[in-house]
Write a protein that holds these residues in place. Structure first.
Motif, PDB file in Angstrom:
ATOM      1  N   TRP A   1       0.835  -1.185   0.000  1.00  0.00           N
ATOM      2  CA  TRP A   1       0.000   0.000   0.000  1.00  0.00           C
ATOM      3  C   TRP A   1       0.876   1.242   0.000  1.00  0.00           C
ATOM      4  O   TRP A   1       1.883   1.313   0.729  1.00  0.00           O
ATOM      5  N   TYR A   2       0.455   2.190  -0.801  1.00  0.00           N
ATOM      6  CA  TYR A   2       1.085   3.499  -0.860  1.00  0.00           C
ATOM      7  C   TYR A   2      -0.012   4.530  -0.665  1.00  0.00           C
ATOM      8  O   TYR A   2      -1.191   4.223  -0.803  1.00  0.00           O
ATOM      9  N   ARG A   3       0.387   5.756  -0.345  1.00  0.00           N
ATOM     10  CA  ARG A   3      -0.620   6.800  -0.189  1.00  0.00           C
ATOM     11  C   ARG A   3      -0.091   8.121  -0.718  1.00  0.00           C
ATOM     12  O   ARG A   3       1.124   8.353  -0.789  1.00  0.00           O
ATOM     13  N   GLN A   4      -1.042   8.970  -1.087  1.00  0.00           N
ATOM     14  CA  GLN A   4      -0.686  10.298  -1.579  1.00  0.00           C
ATOM     15  C   GLN A   4      -1.642  11.304  -0.973  1.00  0.00           C
ATOM     16  O   GLN A   4      -2.856  11.250  -1.222  1.00  0.00           O
ATOM     17  N   ALA A   5      -1.091  12.185  -0.172  1.00  0.00           N
ATOM     18  CA  ALA A   5      -1.870  13.259   0.422  1.00  0.00           C
ATOM     19  C   ALA A   5      -1.880  14.460  -0.527  1.00  0.00           C
ATOM     20  O   ALA A   5      -0.996  14.586  -1.385  1.00  0.00           O
ATOM     21  N   PRO A   6      -2.863  15.330  -0.399  1.00  0.00           N
ATOM     22  CA  PRO A   6      -2.931  16.513  -1.285  1.00  0.00           C
ATOM     23  C   PRO A   6      -1.641  17.317  -1.246  1.00  0.00           C
ATOM     24  O   PRO A   6      -1.137  17.647  -0.168  1.00  0.00           O
ATOM     25  N   GLY A   7      -1.112  17.596  -2.412  1.00  0.00           N
ATOM     26  CA  GLY A   7       0.091  18.406  -2.509  1.00  0.00           C
ATOM     27  C   GLY A   7       1.379  17.692  -2.184  1.00  0.00           C
ATOM     28  O   GLY A   7       2.441  18.314  -2.129  1.00  0.00           O
ATOM     29  N   LYS A   8       1.305  16.383  -1.968  1.00  0.00           N
ATOM     30  CA  LYS A   8       2.499  15.619  -1.612  1.00  0.00           C
ATOM     31  C   LYS A   8       2.722  14.492  -2.598  1.00  0.00           C
ATOM     32  O   LYS A   8       1.831  14.108  -3.344  1.00  0.00           O
ATOM     33  N   GLN A   9       3.941  13.952  -2.560  1.00  0.00           N
ATOM     34  CA  GLN A   9       4.258  12.826  -3.421  1.00  0.00           C
ATOM     35  C   GLN A   9       3.703  11.531  -2.822  1.00  0.00           C
ATOM     36  O   GLN A   9       3.469  11.419  -1.617  1.00  0.00           O
ATOM     37  N   ARG A  10       3.534  10.566  -3.705  1.00  0.00           N
ATOM     38  CA  ARG A  10       3.102   9.251  -3.247  1.00  0.00           C
ATOM     39  C   ARG A  10       4.204   8.638  -2.386  1.00  0.00           C
ATOM     40  O   ARG A  10       5.384   8.724  -2.721  1.00  0.00           O
ATOM     41  N   GLU A  11       3.809   8.025  -1.284  1.00  0.00           N
ATOM     42  CA  GLU A  11       4.787   7.439  -0.370  1.00  0.00           C
ATOM     43  C   GLU A  11       4.391   6.034   0.026  1.00  0.00           C
ATOM     44  O   GLU A  11       3.207   5.675   0.044  1.00  0.00           O
ATOM     45  N   LEU A  12       5.401   5.246   0.371  1.00  0.00           N
ATOM     46  CA  LEU A  12       5.167   3.890   0.821  1.00  0.00           C
ATOM     47  C   LEU A  12       4.506   3.903   2.191  1.00  0.00           C
ATOM     48  O   LEU A  12       4.870   4.695   3.063  1.00  0.00           O
ATOM     49  N   VAL A  13       3.515   3.020   2.352  1.00  0.00           N
ATOM     50  CA  VAL A  13       2.898   2.820   3.655  1.00  0.00           C
ATOM     51  C   VAL A  13       3.366   1.491   4.236  1.00  0.00           C
ATOM     52  O   VAL A  13       3.910   1.442   5.335  1.00  0.00           O
ATOM     53  N   ALA A  14       3.155   0.423   3.471  1.00  0.00           N
ATOM     54  CA  ALA A  14       3.541  -0.910   3.939  1.00  0.00           C
ATOM     55  C   ALA A  14       3.619  -1.851   2.746  1.00  0.00           C
ATOM     56  O   ALA A  14       2.852  -1.712   1.796  1.00  0.00           O
ATOM     57  N   THR A  15       4.545  -2.804   2.828  1.00  0.00           N
ATOM     58  CA  THR A  15       4.651  -3.829   1.805  1.00  0.00           C
ATOM     59  C   THR A  15       4.818  -5.195   2.464  1.00  0.00           C
ATOM     60  O   THR A  15       5.237  -5.292   3.624  1.00  0.00           O
ATOM     61  N   VAL A  16       4.486  -6.212   1.702  1.00  0.00           N
ATOM     62  CA  VAL A  16       4.671  -7.584   2.174  1.00  0.00           C
ATOM     63  C   VAL A  16       5.136  -8.434   1.003  1.00  0.00           C
ATOM     64  O   VAL A  16       4.596  -8.340  -0.098  1.00  0.00           O
ATOM     65  N   THR A  17       6.176  -9.227   1.245  1.00  0.00           N
ATOM     66  CA  THR A  17       6.712 -10.084   0.195  1.00  0.00           C
ATOM     67  C   THR A  17       5.975 -11.417   0.160  1.00  0.00           C
ATOM     68  O   THR A  17       5.178 -11.730   1.049  1.00  0.00           O
ATOM     69  N   ASN A  18       6.289 -12.209  -0.855  1.00  0.00           N
ATOM     70  CA  ASN A  18       5.708 -13.552  -0.935  1.00  0.00           C
ATOM     71  C   ASN A  18       6.051 -14.381   0.295  1.00  0.00           C
ATOM     72  O   ASN A  18       5.257 -15.217   0.730  1.00  0.00           O
ATOM     73  N   GLY A  19       7.212 -14.125   0.833  1.00  0.00           N
ATOM     74  CA  GLY A  19       7.641 -14.876   2.008  1.00  0.00           C
ATOM     75  C   GLY A  19       7.096 -14.353   3.314  1.00  0.00           C
ATOM     76  O   GLY A  19       7.401 -14.909   4.372  1.00  0.00           O
ATOM     77  N   GLY A  20       6.304 -13.276   3.221  1.00  0.00           N
ATOM     78  CA  GLY A  20       5.692 -12.744   4.423  1.00  0.00           C
ATOM     79  C   GLY A  20       6.486 -11.656   5.126  1.00  0.00           C
ATOM     80  O   GLY A  20       6.098 -11.187   6.196  1.00  0.00           O
ATOM     81  N   ARG A  21       7.591 -11.242   4.515  1.00  0.00           N
ATOM     82  CA  ARG A  21       8.374 -10.176   5.138  1.00  0.00           C
ATOM     83  C   ARG A  21       7.659  -8.852   4.925  1.00  0.00           C
ATOM     84  O   ARG A  21       7.266  -8.508   3.815  1.00  0.00           O
TER      85      ARG A  21
ATOM     86  N   ARG B   1       0.838   0.990  14.320  1.00  0.00           N
ATOM     87  CA  ARG B   1      -0.579   1.359  14.145  1.00  0.00           C
ATOM     88  C   ARG B   1      -1.231   0.611  12.983  1.00  0.00           C
ATOM     89  O   ARG B   1      -2.419   0.287  13.039  1.00  0.00           O
ATOM     90  N   PHE B   2      -0.458   0.369  11.932  1.00  0.00           N
ATOM     91  CA  PHE B   2      -0.988  -0.292  10.740  1.00  0.00           C
ATOM     92  C   PHE B   2      -0.415  -1.711  10.642  1.00  0.00           C
ATOM     93  O   PHE B   2       0.741  -1.957  11.017  1.00  0.00           O
ATOM     94  N   THR B   3      -1.225  -2.618  10.091  1.00  0.00           N
ATOM     95  CA  THR B   3      -0.776  -3.984   9.871  1.00  0.00           C
ATOM     96  C   THR B   3      -1.186  -4.421   8.477  1.00  0.00           C
ATOM     97  O   THR B   3      -2.367  -4.350   8.119  1.00  0.00           O
ATOM     98  N   ILE B   4      -0.207  -4.892   7.714  1.00  0.00           N
ATOM     99  CA  ILE B   4      -0.476  -5.388   6.376  1.00  0.00           C
ATOM    100  C   ILE B   4      -0.534  -6.910   6.423  1.00  0.00           C
ATOM    101  O   ILE B   4       0.218  -7.549   7.163  1.00  0.00           O
ATOM    102  N   SER B   5      -1.445  -7.458   5.645  1.00  0.00           N
ATOM    103  CA  SER B   5      -1.554  -8.904   5.554  1.00  0.00           C
ATOM    104  C   SER B   5      -1.890  -9.293   4.125  1.00  0.00           C
ATOM    105  O   SER B   5      -2.481  -8.497   3.378  1.00  0.00           O
ATOM    106  N   ARG B   6      -1.533 -10.503   3.777  1.00  0.00           N
ATOM    107  CA  ARG B   6      -1.733 -10.938   2.399  1.00  0.00           C
ATOM    108  C   ARG B   6      -2.222 -12.376   2.369  1.00  0.00           C
ATOM    109  O   ARG B   6      -1.761 -13.215   3.138  1.00  0.00           O
ATOM    110  N   ASP B   7      -3.150 -12.629   1.472  1.00  0.00           N
ATOM    111  CA  ASP B   7      -3.637 -13.966   1.208  1.00  0.00           C
ATOM    112  C   ASP B   7      -3.309 -14.276  -0.245  1.00  0.00           C
ATOM    113  O   ASP B   7      -4.031 -13.858  -1.143  1.00  0.00           O
ATOM    114  N   SER B   8      -2.219 -14.965  -0.480  1.00  0.00           N
ATOM    115  CA  SER B   8      -1.783 -15.223  -1.847  1.00  0.00           C
ATOM    116  C   SER B   8      -2.776 -16.084  -2.604  1.00  0.00           C
ATOM    117  O   SER B   8      -2.986 -15.902  -3.803  1.00  0.00           O
ATOM    118  N   ALA B   9      -3.399 -17.014  -1.920  1.00  0.00           N
ATOM    119  CA  ALA B   9      -4.355 -17.891  -2.594  1.00  0.00           C
ATOM    120  C   ALA B   9      -5.563 -17.110  -3.097  1.00  0.00           C
ATOM    121  O   ALA B   9      -6.153 -17.449  -4.128  1.00  0.00           O
TER     122      ALA B   9
END
Length: 121
Positions: free
Chosen positions: A36-56, A66-74
């Motif tokens: 997930w990335y985000r872009q606030a008004p007047g600002k550049q897009r920035e990284l919020v959170a990422t998750v790899t195939n291995g779960g990193r 405060r935020f938690t990323i999760s992924r369901d590859s299936a």
């Protein structure tokens, strides 16, 4: 046609929670991570959170704890649980899928159209 579709945005009061979800309905080959990335008004897009195939996972300092990323590859989905939201979290949030293809390149990024999160009293 590759599509990344986000859902779950909206208006929330400071201190509240939201859960974003993203589903990719197309045929993206060689995904090695989503995020997930985000872009606030007047600002550049920035990284919020990422998750790899291995779960990193990787988080922006501003959202750690405060935020938690999760992924369901299936299910080809990635979610972002956002707690203790602050007004400065207000932005359009974009889902990203990174493919390792084409081979020999730095890969290909695919993006959703975004979902608006507004944190305000």
């Amino acid at each position: 046609q590759v599509q990344l579709v986000e859902s779950g945005g909206g208006l929330v009061q400071p201190g509240g929670s939201l859960r974003l979800a993203c589903v990719h309905s197309g045929s993206i080959k060689g995904i090695n991570g989503m995020g997930w990335y985000r872009q606030a008004p007047g600002k550049q897009r920035e990284l919020v959170a990422t998750v790899t195939n291995g779960g990193r996972t990787n988080y922006a300092d501003s959202v750690k704890g405060r935020f938690t990323i999760s992924r369901d590859s299936a299910e080809n989905t990635v979610s972002l649980q956002m707690n203790s939201l602050k007004p400065e979290d207000t932005a359009v949030y974009y889902c990203n899928a990174h493919s390792m293809y084409p081979v020999g390149s730095s890969g290909t990024d695919y993006w959703g159209k975004g979902t608006l999160v507004t944190v305000s009293s």
